[in-house]
Enzyme design. Structure first.
Site, mmCIF file in Angstrom:
data_model
loop_
_atom_site.group_PDB
_atom_site.id
_atom_site.type_symbol
_atom_site.label_atom_id
_atom_site.label_comp_id
_atom_site.label_asym_id
_atom_site.label_seq_id
_atom_site.Cartn_x
_atom_site.Cartn_y
_atom_site.Cartn_z
ATOM 1 N N HIS A 1 -10.466 42.278 50.783
ATOM 2 C CA HIS A 1 -10.170 41.309 51.843
ATOM 3 C C HIS A 1 -8.846 41.685 52.531
ATOM 4 O O HIS A 1 -8.756 41.701 53.762
ATOM 5 C CB HIS A 1 -10.076 39.914 51.210
ATOM 6 C CG HIS A 1 -10.074 38.792 52.194
ATOM 7 N ND1 HIS A 1 -11.093 38.577 53.101
ATOM 8 C CD2 HIS A 1 -9.168 37.792 52.415
ATOM 9 C CE1 HIS A 1 -10.813 37.507 53.839
ATOM 10 N NE2 HIS A 1 -9.644 37.024 53.439
ATOM 11 N N HIS B 1 4.894 48.437 41.924
ATOM 12 C CA HIS B 1 4.978 48.120 43.352
ATOM 13 C C HIS B 1 6.345 48.500 43.907
ATOM 14 O O HIS B 1 6.451 49.061 45.003
ATOM 15 C CB HIS B 1 4.706 46.628 43.563
ATOM 16 C CG HIS B 1 4.827 46.183 44.981
ATOM 17 N ND1 HIS B 1 4.122 46.773 46.020
ATOM 18 C CD2 HIS B 1 5.574 45.199 45.559
ATOM 19 C CE1 HIS B 1 4.428 46.183 47.162
ATOM 20 N NE2 HIS B 1 5.315 45.234 46.903
ATOM 21 N N GLU C 1 4.499 44.652 38.927
ATOM 22 C CA GLU C 1 5.673 44.438 39.772
ATOM 23 C C GLU C 1 6.535 45.698 39.862
ATOM 24 O O GLU C 1 6.966 46.095 40.946
ATOM 25 C CB GLU C 1 6.498 43.271 39.232
ATOM 26 C CG GLU C 1 7.869 43.096 39.870
ATOM 27 C CD GLU C 1 7.832 42.711 41.336
ATOM 28 O OE1 GLU C 1 8.902 42.744 41.972
ATOM 29 O OE2 GLU C 1 6.751 42.386 41.856
#
Length: 304
Positions: A278, A63, A60
Site C-alpha cells: 500500500h 532504518h 528501528e
C-alpha cells in the site's frame, strides 16, 4: 551529451535507496518500532551499536542505518548531477529539493525519538520523505533522458489536462496525509468492514478515529475516480504522445492497486506485506504524478 555510467548507477541506487527509506519508515510505524532505540539518537539505547537485539531494535536501528547510508548516496548524486547537468533547467531545483527534504525528514524523525511529536505532525513525516523521493526520481529520469531524449521535448498538453494534472497531484498529497494520519492515530482497524465502517451500513462516524479512517477512504475513492476520468481523457486525446499516454495509463494501474491494497489492509486486519505494498504504490504514484508536472512545465499549448 554522454553521461558517465557511474552517475547512472548512482542515480538508480539513490532512487531505490530512497524507496527503501520510505518503506523502512512505514515498517517502523506499522510494527510500532519507533521506540526500539529508546529516546536515544543517533545512538541506540545508549550505545552506538546496540548489543541487545529485539525485533523492534532491529527494525528501528536498520532504518537509521539505511537512512544514513542512502543519505550519503543522495547528497553525492545531487552534487554530481548539479555539476554534470546544471545546464538542464530542472536539475538545480531538484537537487536542492532532494537534499533539503531528506534532511528535514531525518530531523523530524530524530525529534520524534528525542522529544515525541503529535500525531498530526508525525503524519507529515511520510509526506516530506515522499517529496525527497520524487526529487531523486526526477533527477534520475533527467540523467537517463539526456542520453535517450525520449519524446519529452515535443510534449503538447491542453488546458483540460493541465488543470487535472496540477489538481490531482496536489490532491494526492491530501490522500497521502490522511493515510499517514490513519496510521499515526491508530485508526487503521476502527472500521472493520469495507467500504463502509460498520456492517456496511451508511452512518456518520461517531468518534475522531472513525472520522480519520472514513475521511481517508473518501479521499482515496475520489482520487481513483479523478484518475479514471483523466485516463479516459488521455486515451481519447493523447495516443500520439507516448510519455503522456503511458504515464497516465500507469497512474491508473497504480491508483487502482493502491485502492485494492487499502481494501485488503482492512479485510486482512493489517497484513504487514499488504500494508507495505500500500505504501509502495502511493510512493510510486506520487513520483509519477510529479513527473507529469515536470512534463507539463515543458509543454506547448494544445487545443484540447
Amino acid at each position: 551529451m554522454h553521461i558517465h555510467k557511474l552517475l547512472k548507477w548512482l542515480a538508480v541506487a539513490s532512487t531505490v535507496g530512497m524507496l527503501l527509506i520510505l518503506l523502512g519508515g512505514a515498517l517502523v510505524t506499522k510494527t510500532d518500532s519507533g521506540m526500539g532505540c529508546g529516546r536515544h539518537w543517533p545512538g541506540c539505547n545508549g550505545q552506538l551499536i546496540p548489543d541487545v537485539i529485539t525485533t523492534e531494535v532491529l527494525i528501528e536501528f536498520s532504518h537509521r542505518v539505511v537512512t544514513g547510508v542512502v543519505g550519503i548516496l543522495i547528497v553525492a548524486f545531487a552534487v554530481w548531477a548539479w555539476r554534470a547537468l546544471g545546464h538542464v533547467r530542472e536539475t538545480k531545483f531538484l537537487s536542492f529539493l532532494a537534499i533539503f527534504f531528506l534532511v528535514l525528514q531525518a530531523l523530524i524523525g530524530a525529534a520524534q525519538v528525542k522529544w515525541g511529536q503529535g500525531d498530526f505532525i508525525l503524519a507529515l513525516h511520510f509526506g516530506i520523505s515522499l517529496i525527497s523521493f520524487a526529487a531523486v526520481l526526477l533527477l534520475t529520469l533527467l540523467v537517463f533522458e539526456v542520453d535517450r531524449k525520449f519524446d519529452t521535448d515535443k510534449i503538447r498538453i491542453g488546458k483540460t489536462l493541465k488543470f487535472h494534472t496540477i489538481g490531482v497531484t496536489l490532491y494526492s498529497y491530501v490522500v497521502i496525509y490522511t493515510g499517514a494520519l490513519v496510521r499515526h492515530t491508530d485508526s487503521s482497524l476502527v472500521c472493520m468492514d469495507w467500504p463502509l465502517c460498520r456492517n456496511n451500513e451508511f452512518s456518520l462516524p461517531t468518534n475522531m478515529y472513525e472520522w480519520v479512517q472514513m475521511g481517508h477512504r473518501a479521499a482515496a475513492g475520489l482520487i481513483v475516480i479523478w484518475i479514471i476520468i483523466i485516463a479516459i481523457h488521455v486515451f481519447k486525446n493523447y495516443k500520439d504522445q507516448r510519455a503522456i499516454y503511458w504515464g497516465w495509463m500507469i497512474a491508473l494501474i497504480l491508483v487502482v492497486s493502491q485502492a485494492t491494497t487499502g481494501m485488503f489492509v482492512v479485510l486482512t486486519k493489517l497484513n504487514l506485506y499488504i500494508a507495505l505494498l500500500h505504501s509502495l504504490f502511493i510512493s510510486m504514484l506520487f513520483g509519477l504524478l510529479c513527473y507529469m508536472i515536470l512534463l507539463l512545465s515543458r509543454s506547448h499549448m494544445k487545443n484540447n
